[in-house]
Scaffold this active site. Structure first.
Site, PDB file in Angstrom:
ATOM      1  N   SER A   1      -4.087  -6.269   2.131  1.00  0.00           N
ATOM      2  CA  SER A   1      -2.865  -5.663   2.670  1.00  0.00           C
ATOM      3  C   SER A   1      -3.051  -5.257   4.122  1.00  0.00           C
ATOM      4  O   SER A   1      -2.102  -5.275   4.912  1.00  0.00           O
ATOM      5  CB  SER A   1      -2.484  -4.419   1.860  1.00  0.00           C
ATOM      6  OG  SER A   1      -1.928  -4.755   0.625  1.00  0.00           O
TER       7      SER A   1
ATOM      8  N   ASP B   1       7.894  -3.907   2.510  1.00  0.00           N
ATOM      9  CA  ASP B   1       6.920  -3.063   1.824  1.00  0.00           C
ATOM     10  C   ASP B   1       7.624  -1.852   1.229  1.00  0.00           C
ATOM     11  O   ASP B   1       8.755  -1.957   0.754  1.00  0.00           O
ATOM     12  CB  ASP B   1       5.832  -2.645   2.833  1.00  0.00           C
ATOM     13  CG  ASP B   1       4.469  -2.468   2.191  1.00  0.00           C
ATOM     14  OD1 ASP B   1       4.294  -1.466   1.480  1.00  0.00           O
ATOM     15  OD2 ASP B   1       3.588  -3.318   2.397  1.00  0.00           O
TER      16      ASP B   1
END
Length: 508
Positions: free
Chosen positions: A451, A260
């Site tokens: 997410s 990420d």
């Protein structure tokens, strides 16, 4: 903040519109028309300032203004007398609540991670050379078009993958003859595949609702548990009790890699569960990766923040591989390199809270990367996406070997933004709205998105792999599916993960 302005502006517009029609039958006045105008301006500004595309903004405005028109018509026809006015306001409140829950709540949520549909904005291509081909053969083409070539991926176990045959071509910004370049590459006869190295960006969306309050006790002292409705629907107290009563011990400490924007490794609720593989990955200017990390593996029972899948923290460790830069930008190449690095470092679970629109020409490199990771013993988990579409059109979730994750809301229906997973071979569901977790600087916040749903699945699979280190992707999915709970949206979401059921199924 923009979402709050948008929702409040619309609600006040409806209220002042009704009051205006009611009052003008008596004494008129300019107060309510002026307030109505100000409220409309507020919600229009909220929409205009959002990250939505222009056509999406216009669609939201058209829809909302049409609804206001119907409210005005209703007010003019029915809100003539005071008793009717009060009853009308009650109906209006109920109607607005329904409209908010089903249409407005996530109207300004943009895709947390988006990928351009055509060539890379940065003017880059990914090419795969045919086996045994020499890149030097293409040098005349590169010189003619001003192209620079470099190896895209460098897996340690190059003999187990074709990823080492990929190169990234950096094409000058002033080069307009893309078709000519592609035709020349095709004619060379030594290129098996060409695809754009798409740009990727991430924008976490803060939840705009009041945090839920949960009364259930979990036998641990983390104060943020009162906000975790997700723990209720996953019956985390039952999981905790089972692990303790059965005295289940991990056979290994499973490592979940968050690919990420980085992770704040010094966060008070993460640091004791964090293992670093490279210090350059251990910070997070954007906050998205840190939020995902807290969901997957926050430290439990430490009188701070939130918690994760066990009371004693001995099952799972977190690590970070930064695939997006400090601005939240990256490319397909950086994501695949992150998958390769995670596989080479033998992590157990790769958590990808990212992805974007895809077509059949954009999956090949991802699929090779996932295959490489699976061979190394890694289970890859990816977000379904937030476009309210079918996840089969989004990558990397549609790559072979990936467990895809949709998001559900508190009522156990598919979150209005979540892509569907009915056409994903291994699709499951997890909570993905109003999820409270860690953000950089020892802080906490509530976000929405697939997410957020993804690390719930990644963390649970990490727990499962700590108990059964030989667990593979297909086995993990079959257990999650068989032990899962039906949602109100059926196959659109897949089964809602149930941690206790998954562990019991694992241990049969």
């Amino acid at each position: 903040m923009l979402s709050l302005i948008y929702v409040a502006g619309f609600g006040l517009s409806a209220l002042f519109l009704a009051l205006w029609f009611y009052k003008q039958r008596r004494d008129g006045g300019a107060f309510f028309p002026i307030m109505l105008l100000m409220a409309i301006v507020a919600f229009v500004v909220g929409v205009a300032s959002s990250e939505l595309a222009l056509d999406e903004k216009l669609l939201v405005l058209f829809r909302d203004l049409t609804v206001l028109g119907f409210i005005g018509l209703f007010s003019r026809l029915f809100l003539k007398r005071f008793p009717l006015f009060l009853f009308g306001l009650l109906l209006l409140a109920v109607g607005l609540r329904f409209y908010y829950n089903n249409f407005m709540q996530y109207a300004l949520i943009a895709e947390p991670v988006t990928v351009e549909e055509n060539w890379s904005d940065d003017g880059e291509l990914l090419i795969e050379l045919a086996e045994g081909a020499d890149l030097q053969t293409l040098e005349p083409i590169f010189q003619y078009y001003g192209v620079r070539a470099s190896r895209a991926f460098q897996p340690k176990l190059a003999d187990q993958t074709e990823l080492d045959d990929y190169y990234v071509l950096d094409i000058p910004n002033d080069q307009k003859d893309w078709k000519g370049l592609q035709k020349a590459l095709d004619k060379s006869g030594i290129i098996d595949w060409v695809e754009g190295n798409e740009s990727v960006s991430v924008s976490p969306i803060e939840a705009n609702r009041k945090l839920p309050e949960v009364n259930r006790k979990y036998g641990i002292n983390d104060p943020g548990l009162e906000h975790l409705w997700s723990f209720e629907v996953m019956s985390m107290d039952q999981l905790y009790d089972f692990l303790d009563q059965q005295k289940i011990k991990p056979k290994k400490t499973a490592v979940v890699a968050i690919l990420d924007t980085g992770v704040d490794s010094k966060h008070e609720d993460l640091t004791d569960n964090f293992t670093s593989i490279n210090s350059k990955y251990d910070n997070d200017p954007r906050g998205h990766g840190t939020h995902c990390a807290g969901i997957a593996g926050a430290v439990s029972n430490n009188q701070k923040g939130v918690a994760s899948y066990s009371r004693n923290n001995g099952f799972v460790k977190l690590t970070s591989i930064k695939v997006l830069n400090s601005s939240g930008m990256g490319t397909q190449q950086t994501i695949i390199n992150g998958i390769i690095e995670a596989a080479d470092r033998k992590v157990d679970v790769i958590s990808l809270s990212l992805g974007g629109y895809s077509n059949q020409t954009k999956q090949r490199a991802y699929e090779k990367a996932v295959k490489y990771a699976n061979k190394a013993g890694c289970i890859v988990v990816a977000a379904a996406g937030n476009s309210n579409r079918n996840a089969k059109d989004f990558s990397p979730v549609n790559a072979e070997g990936v467990i895809g994750v949709s998001a559900i809301s508190e009522d156990l229906s598919r979150a209005v933004f979540s892509n569907t997973v009915e056409d994903i071979k291994m699709g499951v569901a997890a909570p993905g709205t109003n999820i409270y977790s860690t953000i950089p600087g020892n802080n906490y916040a509530s976000y929405n998105g697939t997410s957020m749903a993804t690390p719930y699945v990644s963390g649970l699979i990490g727990l499962m792999k700590s108990i059964n280190p030989k667990l593979d992707s297909q086995q993990a999915y079959e257990i999650l599916h068989a032990s899962g709970k039906d949602t109100r949206s059926g196959s659109e979401t897949g089964q809602l993960i149930q941690p206790l059921g998954a562990i019991k199924q694992l241990m049969k």
